[in-house]
Every structure is written in structure tokens, then in C-alpha cells.
Design an enzyme around this catalytic site. Structure first.
Site, short mmCIF file in Angstrom:
data_model
loop_
_atom_site.label_atom_id
_atom_site.label_comp_id
_atom_site.label_asym_id
_atom_site.label_seq_id
_atom_site.Cartn_x
_atom_site.Cartn_y
_atom_site.Cartn_z
N LEU A 127 0.83 -1.21 0.00
CA LEU A 127 0.00 0.00 0.00
C LEU A 127 0.87 1.26 0.00
O LEU A 127 1.68 1.46 0.90
CB LEU A 127 -0.91 0.02 1.23
CG LEU A 127 -1.75 -1.24 1.47
CD1 LEU A 127 -2.69 -1.04 2.65
CD2 LEU A 127 -2.54 -1.61 0.21
N ALA A 128 0.68 2.08 -1.02
CA ALA A 128 1.50 3.28 -1.13
C ALA A 128 0.75 4.42 -1.80
O ALA A 128 1.32 5.22 -2.53
CB ALA A 128 2.77 2.96 -1.91
N ARG B 239 2.49 14.00 7.17
CA ARG B 239 3.39 14.40 8.26
C ARG B 239 4.86 14.57 7.85
O ARG B 239 5.66 15.09 8.60
CB ARG B 239 3.29 13.38 9.41
CG ARG B 239 2.04 13.56 10.24
CD ARG B 239 1.81 12.41 11.18
NE ARG B 239 1.27 11.24 10.49
CZ ARG B 239 1.05 10.07 11.06
NH1 ARG B 239 1.35 9.88 12.34
NH2 ARG B 239 0.54 9.06 10.37
N LYS C 49 37.80 15.81 -15.09
CA LYS C 49 36.48 15.56 -15.67
C LYS C 49 36.66 14.98 -17.06
O LYS C 49 37.43 15.53 -17.84
CB LYS C 49 35.69 16.87 -15.77
CG LYS C 49 34.26 16.68 -16.24
CD LYS C 49 33.74 17.80 -17.12
CE LYS C 49 34.39 17.80 -18.49
NZ LYS C 49 33.82 18.77 -19.42
N SER D 46 55.41 23.13 -14.52
CA SER D 46 54.41 23.80 -13.68
C SER D 46 53.77 24.97 -14.41
O SER D 46 54.38 25.57 -15.31
CB SER D 46 55.07 24.32 -12.41
OG SER D 46 55.57 23.23 -11.68
N GLU E 263 -8.83 0.73 16.09
CA GLU E 263 -7.96 1.86 15.80
C GLU E 263 -7.90 2.81 16.98
O GLU E 263 -8.84 2.89 17.78
CB GLU E 263 -8.45 2.61 14.55
CG GLU E 263 -8.33 1.81 13.27
CD GLU E 263 -6.90 1.35 13.01
OE1 GLU E 263 -6.00 2.20 12.91
OE2 GLU E 263 -6.69 0.12 12.93
C1 UD1 Z 1 -2.77 1.37 9.86
C2 UD1 Z 1 -3.69 0.35 10.55
C3 UD1 Z 1 -3.31 0.30 12.03
C4 UD1 Z 1 -1.84 -0.07 12.17
C5 UD1 Z 1 -0.96 0.89 11.37
C6 UD1 Z 1 0.44 0.37 11.35
C7 UD1 Z 1 -5.82 0.39 9.39
C8 UD1 Z 1 -7.21 0.84 9.44
N1 UD1 Z 1 -5.05 0.76 10.42
O1 UD1 Z 1 -3.04 2.63 10.43
O2 UD1 Z 1 -4.10 -0.67 12.69
O3 UD1 Z 1 -1.47 -0.06 13.54
O4 UD1 Z 1 -1.41 0.98 10.02
O5 UD1 Z 1 1.33 1.31 10.80
O6 UD1 Z 1 -5.43 -0.30 8.46
N2 UD1 Z 1 -3.03 3.69 2.32
C9 UD1 Z 1 -3.47 3.60 1.02
N3 UD1 Z 1 -4.74 3.98 0.73
C10 UD1 Z 1 -5.58 4.42 1.69
C11 UD1 Z 1 -5.14 4.49 3.03
C12 UD1 Z 1 -3.84 4.10 3.31
O7 UD1 Z 1 -2.74 3.20 0.12
O8 UD1 Z 1 -6.73 4.73 1.35
C13 UD1 Z 1 -1.66 3.27 2.61
C14 UD1 Z 1 -0.80 4.41 3.11
O9 UD1 Z 1 -0.15 5.05 2.04
C15 UD1 Z 1 0.16 3.68 4.02
C16 UD1 Z 1 -0.63 2.50 4.54
O10 UD1 Z 1 -1.70 2.33 3.66
O11 UD1 Z 1 1.27 3.18 3.32
C17 UD1 Z 1 -1.15 2.71 5.96
O12 UD1 Z 1 -2.03 3.79 5.98
P1 UD1 Z 1 -2.07 4.81 7.18
O13 UD1 Z 1 -3.08 5.84 6.89
O14 UD1 Z 1 -0.70 5.25 7.53
O15 UD1 Z 1 -2.65 3.86 8.32
P2 UD1 Z 1 -2.51 4.05 9.86
O16 UD1 Z 1 -3.47 5.08 10.31
O17 UD1 Z 1 -1.10 4.23 10.21
CA CA Z 2 1.07 4.69 9.08
#
Ligand code: UD1
Ligand code: CA
Length: 458
Positions: A9-10, A16, A354, A408, A157
């Protein structure tokens, strides 16, 4: 072996980080952050890997163009981790096996840990296994709620947790493995009825439990590994831990690091045994260093190939250059891209090169600029020599034959050549080609006016 796919997931921006650049592309120890979990997924045996992208999708996708095992799934709107995985499943239709789910912001995760989790998951015939950790300060993470018998019942959460649940120290790492059938069959069962109005992937635990399926939580022994990078403080901390792993590997391979704490070696650098790296060095860009080399303090090297027994003296900067065996560089020398030094070449202090090829045994020991030049073997370049390679519009080449002695303070106004075995006298400005075996001399004859000072000073 059962097939394995990974979903990474990215899609989130990473607010932040307070950055114009999406979080997962911030570099850590020489790689974009996302490359680390992808590598762990790949080493654990995943194929394919589905990368869920959204913010700056083109930039993220561009980083992995050409990787045959990576496919991208677009999540236009970030509606939560459950929604992100649903987007990935659209790309994964028809897949059967185990699905690993990772986050793009956990660069410290190791493939060994994923393999352990997979074995645990498969051995226990689980539908879902989540990697967890006990934290002294669990604030912000999802908490793992277990029933009276210790069985996992759900994840709550931070924002949805009641005061009692907030006391739970076991947290969700955001790393899971799931049976594909369970995942495909239940992803649509997640709702967004919670404090954040998001589709929480974590709801799958409660769903599995409700259906009487095996749902397990595996606590990690190393809490560092699951650290998610959310801000630049954690980015620095992740970099420090990755570097210490990299440094440790080099040391175990026979490289002496005088002070590993202040030695910055990126991912993908190779260093031969019995080489010594002094404090404050920065080595990256896929550099290869041979055996028995000495890299003195505060040297910066990137994209270089360095032969055995080279000596790079303090505070030198080497970029995209190639050095044969037994070459000495510095202190305070600058090798710019395209510098190729044959064996036993010596580059001294305050020398800049270079696009220069220098033959075996040639020397430029002090205060010199050599650009766009081809220099033969056993050539001596005197102190203060300059190749005048740029006429304000174009760059021109200087060619110097074998066994030439450049005195030189010589300027070589390119395009110009000096034939083999010639001598260019100190202070000469070379504007026309010098034939082999010759002396080139261009100096204004000196005049001595005797008694001149006495007349000036009464
Ligand atoms: C999530 C978990 C939490 C866990 C934490 C660990 C859920 C609901 N919560 O929370 O239980 O302790 O990770 O770090 O899953 N992302 C997407 N699409 C979205 C939302 C998020 O791709 O719609 C990706 C973000 O880019 C990130 C990852 O998912 O890489 C986690 O998302 P983030 O919003 O950071 O979740 P947390 O609130 O940290
Ligand atoms: Ca996170």
C-alpha cells in the site's frame, strides 16, 4: 510451493513528512523508501507484487518501470486501507494462494520475518495472520483485542478505542498474510462506519473470527522492523538502523570500518576484504571498491569502480569514475564523471578531473584542472597545469602522449596535442600542437632592471 502474491500500500501522501515529495519516494540508505518493503516481499517469494498507488502515481510507477513482477493498481481516492486492498484485488483477479499485505512506509521489514510469518500462517491453516508487536508507547497504532482465552478477536484503531482498549500494548503492524479465497470473499464486507469514515482493512479480523475461521496474531521479536515512517524524525531513525545493518554486513565480510556510527554506506555498494573505511565517509550509487583499499576520512564516493589497493585520501570527492589498481587520489581531490585512471596513477591535492583518461603511472600531484583530456602513460603534469577546454561555447579536447613532462603552470588551450616524450616548459601557454620528442616553450623573455628599486625609494 504454494503461490504467493504481495500487495504493497503506497497511495497515501504522507502528510506528516511536510514534503512536496510523496513519503514512499523519500530516499533511505540509498533507495526510495518503498523499494525496501518491495525487496522484502520479493525475497519472501512473492510474484506478482501489486503496488497500490494514488498520490504522485506517475513518480512512484516510474521508479519501478521495467520490474516484471510489479503491477500497479490505481486508488484514485484514499478511502482507507480496506479500500486500497480492494483496488489491488481488481488487478489480482483469478489469483489463488496466499496474499501478503504490506505498507510502503516500513523500510525496516526483513524478508526473514515475512518467511517466518508465512510458515506460521500455513502451518496453522489460518485464514488470516497479522504481525504484531508489544510497544511501551502504542499511541496511534491499531490495538489487538484478544478474548479471555487469548484468541484474537479484532483490531481497534486509536481513534475508535475506548479507554480500556487504549491500555492494550499489542499493536497492529499493518503487515498481514491472508488466504486469497478469504480475502476475495470478504473484502466487500468491510464498512466505513467508524470514527474516520474509512474502510479499515483491520475489520477483516473480526469478520474472520465471526465466521469461525482461524485468525492469528504473531508478535515480532524485533519491534524496529515494523516501524512505520511517518515523519522525518522516523525517516532518520530508519536510515540509521538500515545503515547499521549494511555496515555490519560489510564488517562481517572483512571490511574494517574505523567508526561504523559515522560511516554512511548505501544499499548496493560492494567493498573487498581488507579495505579500511575511515570515519565520515559517504559511499553510494552502486560503487564497487576492491580489496585492500584505504579510504580516508570524509571521502565521498558515488557511482565509482575502484580497483584493489587504492588509497583515497581525506576529503576527496569521487563521482562516476573508474580507478585501476594501486591508484592514489587526494587529499582534497575531485574526480568528476568520466574520469578513468589506469593503475598506479597519482592524483594529488586540489586536482580536479572531468572526462579524463590517464594512462598507467601518470601523475598530477598538485593544483590542477584536467578536463576533456586523453593522457598517456608515465606523464607528469606539473603543479598548476590547466586544460583550457572551454571557449565559452564548445568543449575541446587535449591529447597528451606517453612520457610527456608538463612543467608547472602550463595552460593547454584546447583543441591541442602534445606528442609523446615531449617537454612543455614551466609557464608555457600551449596553443599549437607540439610534435613528439620536442621542447615547447612560450615565455616572455625576462628583463632585469638593475638598481630600479633604489631609484624608486629615496
Ligand atoms: C494502519 C492500521 C493500524 C496499524 C498501522 C500500522 C488500518 C485501518 N489501520 O493505520 O491498525 O497499527 O497501520 O502502521 O489499516 N493507504 C493507502 N490507501 C488508503 C489508506 C492508506 O494506500 O486509502 C496506505 C498508506 O499510504 C500507508 C498505509 O496504507 O502506506 C497505511 O495507511 P495509514 O493511513 O498510515 O494507516 P494508519 O493510520 O497508520
Ligand atoms: Ca502509518
Amino acid at each position: 510451493m504454494e503461490s504467493l502474491a504481495s500487495i504493497v500500500l503506497a497511495a497515501g501522501k504522507g502528510t506528516r513528512m511536510k514534503s512536496g515529495l510523496i513519503k514512499v519516494l523519500h530516499p533511505v540508505a540509498g533507495l526510495p523508501m518503498i523499494a525496501w518493503p518491495l525487496a522484502a516481499a520479493r525475497e519472501a517469494g512473492s510474484d506478482p507484487i501489486i503496488l497500490v498507488i494514488g498520490h504522485q502515481a506517475n513518480a512512484v510507477q516510474g521508479t519501478f518501470r521495467g520490474a516484471a513482477d510489479i503491477r500497479c493498481a490505481m486508488q484514485e481516492e484514499q478511502l482507507g486501507t480496506g479500500h486500497a486492498v480492494a483496488c489491488a484485488l481488481d488487478v489480482l483477479t483469478g489469483f489463488r494462494g496466499t496474499v501478503l499485505i504490506l505498507c510502503g512506509d516500513t523500510p525496516l521489514l526483513r524478508s526473514e520475518t515475512l518467511k517466518e510469518m508465512l510458515t506460521f500462517h500455513r502451518d496453522n491453516g489460518a485464514a488470516l495472520t497479522v504481525l504484531t508487536s508489544l510497544m511501551d508507547d502504542p499511541y496511534g497504532y491499531g490495538r489487538v483485542v484478544r478474548d479471555a482465552s487469548g484468541q484474537v478477536s479484532r483490531i481497534v484503531e486509536q481513534k475508535d478505542a475506548d479507554p480500556e482498549e487504549q491500555q492494550i500494548r499489542e499493536i497492529n503492524s499493518g503487515i498481514y498474510c491472508m488466504d486469497s479465497e478469504f480475502l476475495f470473499g470478504n473484502i466487500k464486507g468491510i464498512s466505513n462506519d467508524n470514527a474516520q469514515g474509512e474502510y479499515y482493512l483491520t475489520d477483516l479480523l473480526a469478520i474472520a473470527v465471526r465466521k469461525g475461521l482461524t485468525c492469528l496474531a504473531l508478535p515480532t521479536s524485533d519491534a524496529d522492523e515494523i516501524m512505520g515512517v511517518n515523519d522525518r524524525v522516523q525517516l532518520a531513525e530508519a536510515g540509521r538502523i538500515l545503515r547499521s545493518r549494511i555496515n555490519r554486513d560489510h564488517m562481517l565480510n572483512g571490511v574494517t570500518l574505523i567508526d561504523p556510527e559515522t560511516t554512511y554506506i548505501d544499499h548496493g555498494v560492494s567493498i573487498g576484504a581488507d579495505s579500511t573505511i575511515h570515519p565520515g565517509c559517504q559511499i553510494g550509487g552502486g560503487t564497487i571498491i576492491g580489496e585492500g583499499c584505504e579510504i580516508e576520512q570524509n571521502v565521498s564516493i558515488s557511482g565509482c569502480r575502484i580497483g584493489d589497493d587504492c588509497h583515497i585520501k581525506a576529503a576527496s570527492v569521487l563521482e562516476d569514475s573508474e580507478l585501476g589498481e594501486d591508484v592514489a587520489v587526494g587529499p582534497m581531490a575531485h574526480l568528476r564523471p568520466g574520469t578513468v585512471l589506469a593503475k598506479k596513477v597519482k592524483i594529488g591535492n586540489f586536482v580536479e578531473t572531468k572526462k579524463v583518461v590517464m594512462g598507467e603511472g601518470s601523475k598530477a600531484s598538485h593544483l590542477t584542472y584536467l578536463g576533456d583530456a586523453e593522457i598517456g602513460r608515465n606523464v607528469n603534469i606539473g603543479c598548476g597545469t590547466i586544460t583550457c577546454n572551454y571557449d565559452g561555447v564548445n568543449k575541446h579536447r587535449t591529447i597528451i602522449g606517453d612520457d610527456v613532462f608538463i612543467g608547472s603552470d602550463v595552460q593547454l588551450v584546447a583543441p591541442v596535442s602534445v606528442g609523446r616524450n615531449s617537454l612543455v616548459a614551466a609557464g608555457t601557454t600551449v596553443t599549437t600542437d607540439v610534435p613528439p620528442d620536442s621542447l615547447a616553450l612560450s615565455r616572455t623573455p625576462q628583463i632585469n632592471k638593475e638598481g630600479w628599486r633604489l631609484k624608486k625609494k629615496p
